[in-house]
Design an enzyme around this catalytic site. Structure first.
Site, PDB file in Angstrom:
ATOM      1  N   HIS A  82     -76.120 -54.867  63.119  1.00  0.00           N
ATOM      2  CA  HIS A  82     -76.305 -55.314  61.730  1.00  0.00           C
ATOM      3  C   HIS A  82     -75.090 -56.111  61.303  1.00  0.00           C
ATOM      4  O   HIS A  82     -73.951 -55.724  61.556  1.00  0.00           O
ATOM      5  CB  HIS A  82     -76.492 -54.109  60.797  1.00  0.00           C
ATOM      6  CG  HIS A  82     -76.802 -54.517  59.387  1.00  0.00           C
ATOM      7  ND1 HIS A  82     -78.087 -54.814  58.970  1.00  0.00           N
ATOM      8  CD2 HIS A  82     -76.008 -54.702  58.313  1.00  0.00           C
ATOM      9  CE1 HIS A  82     -78.057 -55.164  57.696  1.00  0.00           C
ATOM     10  NE2 HIS A  82     -76.807 -55.109  57.265  1.00  0.00           N
ATOM     11  N   ASP A 161     -82.884 -47.553  48.055  1.00  0.00           N
ATOM     12  CA  ASP A 161     -82.027 -48.732  48.224  1.00  0.00           C
ATOM     13  C   ASP A 161     -82.694 -49.978  47.672  1.00  0.00           C
ATOM     14  O   ASP A 161     -82.034 -50.845  47.101  1.00  0.00           O
ATOM     15  CB  ASP A 161     -81.678 -48.948  49.698  1.00  0.00           C
ATOM     16  CG  ASP A 161     -80.870 -50.225  49.875  1.00  0.00           C
ATOM     17  OD1 ASP A 161     -79.753 -50.276  49.322  1.00  0.00           O
ATOM     18  OD2 ASP A 161     -81.360 -51.181  50.497  1.00  0.00           O
ATOM     19  N   ARG A 168     -78.400 -53.885  41.444  1.00  0.00           N
ATOM     20  CA  ARG A 168     -77.019 -54.333  41.681  1.00  0.00           C
ATOM     21  C   ARG A 168     -76.934 -55.851  41.656  1.00  0.00           C
ATOM     22  O   ARG A 168     -75.975 -56.428  41.151  1.00  0.00           O
ATOM     23  CB  ARG A 168     -76.533 -53.809  43.044  1.00  0.00           C
ATOM     24  CG  ARG A 168     -76.262 -52.314  43.029  1.00  0.00           C
ATOM     25  CD  ARG A 168     -76.064 -51.801  44.430  1.00  0.00           C
ATOM     26  NE  ARG A 168     -75.008 -52.499  45.135  1.00  0.00           N
ATOM     27  CZ  ARG A 168     -74.988 -52.703  46.453  1.00  0.00           C
ATOM     28  NH1 ARG A 168     -75.965 -52.239  47.217  1.00  0.00           N
ATOM     29  NH2 ARG A 168     -73.998 -53.339  47.009  1.00  0.00           N
ATOM     30  N   SER A 183     -75.896 -48.581  51.104  1.00  0.00           N
ATOM     31  CA  SER A 183     -77.081 -49.443  51.178  1.00  0.00           C
ATOM     32  C   SER A 183     -77.400 -49.795  52.629  1.00  0.00           C
ATOM     33  O   SER A 183     -78.517 -49.608  53.107  1.00  0.00           O
ATOM     34  CB  SER A 183     -76.811 -50.706  50.355  1.00  0.00           C
ATOM     35  OG  SER A 183     -77.788 -51.680  50.586  1.00  0.00           O
ATOM     36  N   LYS A 187     -80.420 -47.537  55.419  1.00  0.00           N
ATOM     37  CA  LYS A 187     -81.530 -48.197  56.125  1.00  0.00           C
ATOM     38  C   LYS A 187     -81.392 -48.039  57.634  1.00  0.00           C
ATOM     39  O   LYS A 187     -82.363 -47.808  58.346  1.00  0.00           O
ATOM     40  CB  LYS A 187     -81.559 -49.688  55.750  1.00  0.00           C
ATOM     41  CG  LYS A 187     -82.049 -49.913  54.329  1.00  0.00           C
ATOM     42  CD  LYS A 187     -81.937 -51.359  53.903  1.00  0.00           C
ATOM     43  CE  LYS A 187     -80.526 -51.756  53.585  1.00  0.00           C
ATOM     44  NZ  LYS A 187     -80.353 -52.942  52.751  1.00  0.00           N
TER      45      LYS A 187
HETATM   46  N1  URA Z   1     -76.591 -55.751  52.774  1.00  0.00           N
HETATM   47  C1  URA Z   1     -77.257 -54.655  52.328  1.00  0.00           C
HETATM   48  O1  URA Z   1     -78.264 -54.261  52.903  1.00  0.00           O
HETATM   49  N2  URA Z   1     -76.770 -54.014  51.252  1.00  0.00           N
HETATM   50  C2  URA Z   1     -75.667 -54.410  50.585  1.00  0.00           C
HETATM   51  O2  URA Z   1     -75.299 -53.770  49.626  1.00  0.00           O
HETATM   52  C3  URA Z   1     -74.987 -55.556  51.048  1.00  0.00           C
HETATM   53  C4  URA Z   1     -75.472 -56.210  52.164  1.00  0.00           C
END
Ligand code: URA
Length: 434
Positions: A82, A161, A168, A183, A187
């Site tokens: 990621h 999220d 946000r 966040s 995931k």
């Molecule tokens: N990517 C995400 O999934 N969440 C964030 O808060 C920032 C980048």
């Protein structure tokens, strides 16, 4: 428990209990706490921060707002990668097929581009027919068949999220290390992986502009992963200039195909190979980094990675012929060149500005629901350190709409500097956190 009390405690700089954090996340998931109280709480967290324990509890509560996928019936150590988001940051389309070709199953849930950064889902959808909205059953079937599933977040994965991120985004509360950590990691933990390689971007085109902040974010992410039983490591990589030459969805897919054919720009190859090597070691298909490197090089040289990409595309409904004939990808009708006004060495290429200009052309979006144009984007011909003569091409805009082109050209006016002396070589791999 009352939301107002939790908000005031965080406003006053106190650490929250696990129960208080669970209460707030539950209120987000079920809509029982109004948006204005959630927003106030998010701002208090941004300003006051969270302890390591609080961040871990927040992540855990967000994971449990949905399901944690069980991939134990898929053989092998499942490894994902990621990135925290960059410009021209297309390594997923290179490393997923390479890692799978070397024997690592890669379940990859990605996002869409938002703000000036690109997203893997938008790049994949530039391939005609490619389907990213796989169900969890389809994800498992893809993993069994090709070793890779590339998909968007499903409704069952960390639904808290989804709501928190949208809030946000419009309340100035994105740039918080605990909130970003929870966040991303909620995931990743929910998707059922065994191990994770994080590419934490640093510099002008990244969320975190300094190596210190990037390291703090990397440490926070790695700690959460480890606490949740996911073997996690992070590499901090430079995002001052765009990665590679292509910025824009179809242009980036074509560049990834180039790399898998053994070509492509040096910086993109270096970051992609570094991340793949780490995936092979974490996935225990390589004994050490040197062995992993040999395998990755061989997968490129033999065409095994390219062949795997063809199979992934075909399995997810896309046109696999793009691999041998990238002219089948969408192309923009018009081109515009930005040329060097003087000779010298390219000093800097501002990734933030190039990213914003490509969004203006239509390659990205300002709102999650906006459509993107897969064909438009920017090719960066002048990379930092390149020697150029007056009149040489620096940037090539691929566009459809003249007004958008003019707006992008205006944004790009100060994006590239040309100096008398070459800039000192800057490392791409800045730091790492285990
Ligand atoms: N990517 C995400 O999934 N969440 C964030 O808060 C920032 C980048």
């Amino acid at each position: 428990m009352r939301a107002i009390d939790v908000i005031m405690r965080k406003r006053d700089g106190e650490a929250l209990s696990r129960a208080e954090i669970g209460f707030m996340v539950d209120g987000v998931t079920h809509g029982s706490i109004p948006d204005y109280q959630i927003s106030a709480w998010l701002m208090a967290v941004l300003l006051r921060g969270m302890t390591t324990d609080e961040t871990a509890w927040l992540t855990d509560a967000m994971v449990h707002s949905g399901i944690r996928v069980d991939l134990s019936d898929i053989p092998g150590i499942k490894v994902d990668k990621h990135s925290t988001g960059g410009v021209g940051d297309k390594t997923s389309l290179i490393l997923a097929p390479l890692a799978a070709a070397c024997g690592v199953p890669v379940p990859m849930m990605s996002g869409r581009g938002l703000g000036h950064t690109g997203g893997t889902l938008d790049k994949l959808e530039a391939i005609p027919g490619f389907r990213v909205n796989l169900s969890l059953d389809e994800m498992k079937a893809a993993l069994r068949k090709t070793g890779v599933a590339m998909l968007g977040q499903t409704a069952q994965i960390a639904p808290a999220d989804k709501k928190l991120y949208a809030m946000r985004d419009v309340t100035g509360t994105v740039e918080s290390i605990p909130l970003i950590s929870a966040s991303i990691m909620s995931k990743k933990i929910a998707e059922g992986i065994d191990a994770l390689v994080l590419d934490v971007k640093t510099g002008r085109g990244a969320f975190m502009k300094t190596p210190e902040r990037s390291r703090q974010l990397a440490e926070s992410l790695v700690n959460i992963g480890r606490a949740a039983g996911v073997r996690t490591e992070a590499v901090i990589t430079a995002m001052d200039a765009p990665l590679g030459r292509a910025v824009g969805n179809a242009l980036e897919v074509a560049e990834c195909i180039d790399v898998l054919k053994g070509g492509g720009p040096r910086d993109l190859i270096e970051v992609s190979v570094e991340l793949t090597v780490r995936m092979l070691v974490l996935g225990r298909v390589a004994t050490d980094r040197a062995d992993a490197r040999r395998q990755v090089d061989a997968a490129i040289a033999s065409g095994a990675g390219l062949d795997r990409l063809r199979r992934i595309i075909e399995n997810q409904g896309g046109d696999p012929r793009v691999v041998d004939d990238p002219s089948r990808l969408p192309t923009a009708p018009e081109r515009h060149l930005v040329r060097a006004e003087r000779g010298g060495y390219v000093g800097s290429v501002d990734a933030g500005l190039v990213g914003r200009a490509s969004v203006v052309l239509g390659a990205g979006r300002d709102r999650v629901e906006d459509p993107v144009d897969p064909a438009v984007g920017i090719l960066v011909y002048g990379k930092p350190g390149d020697h150029v003569s007056a009149g040489d091409r620096l940037l090539e805009l691929h566009y459809r709409d003249t007004a958008r082109r003019d707006a992008a050209v205006a944004l790009l006016a100060g994006a590239i500097t040309v100096d008398d002396v070459a800039p000192p070589p800057a490392p791409l791999i800045v730091d790492e956190v285990h």
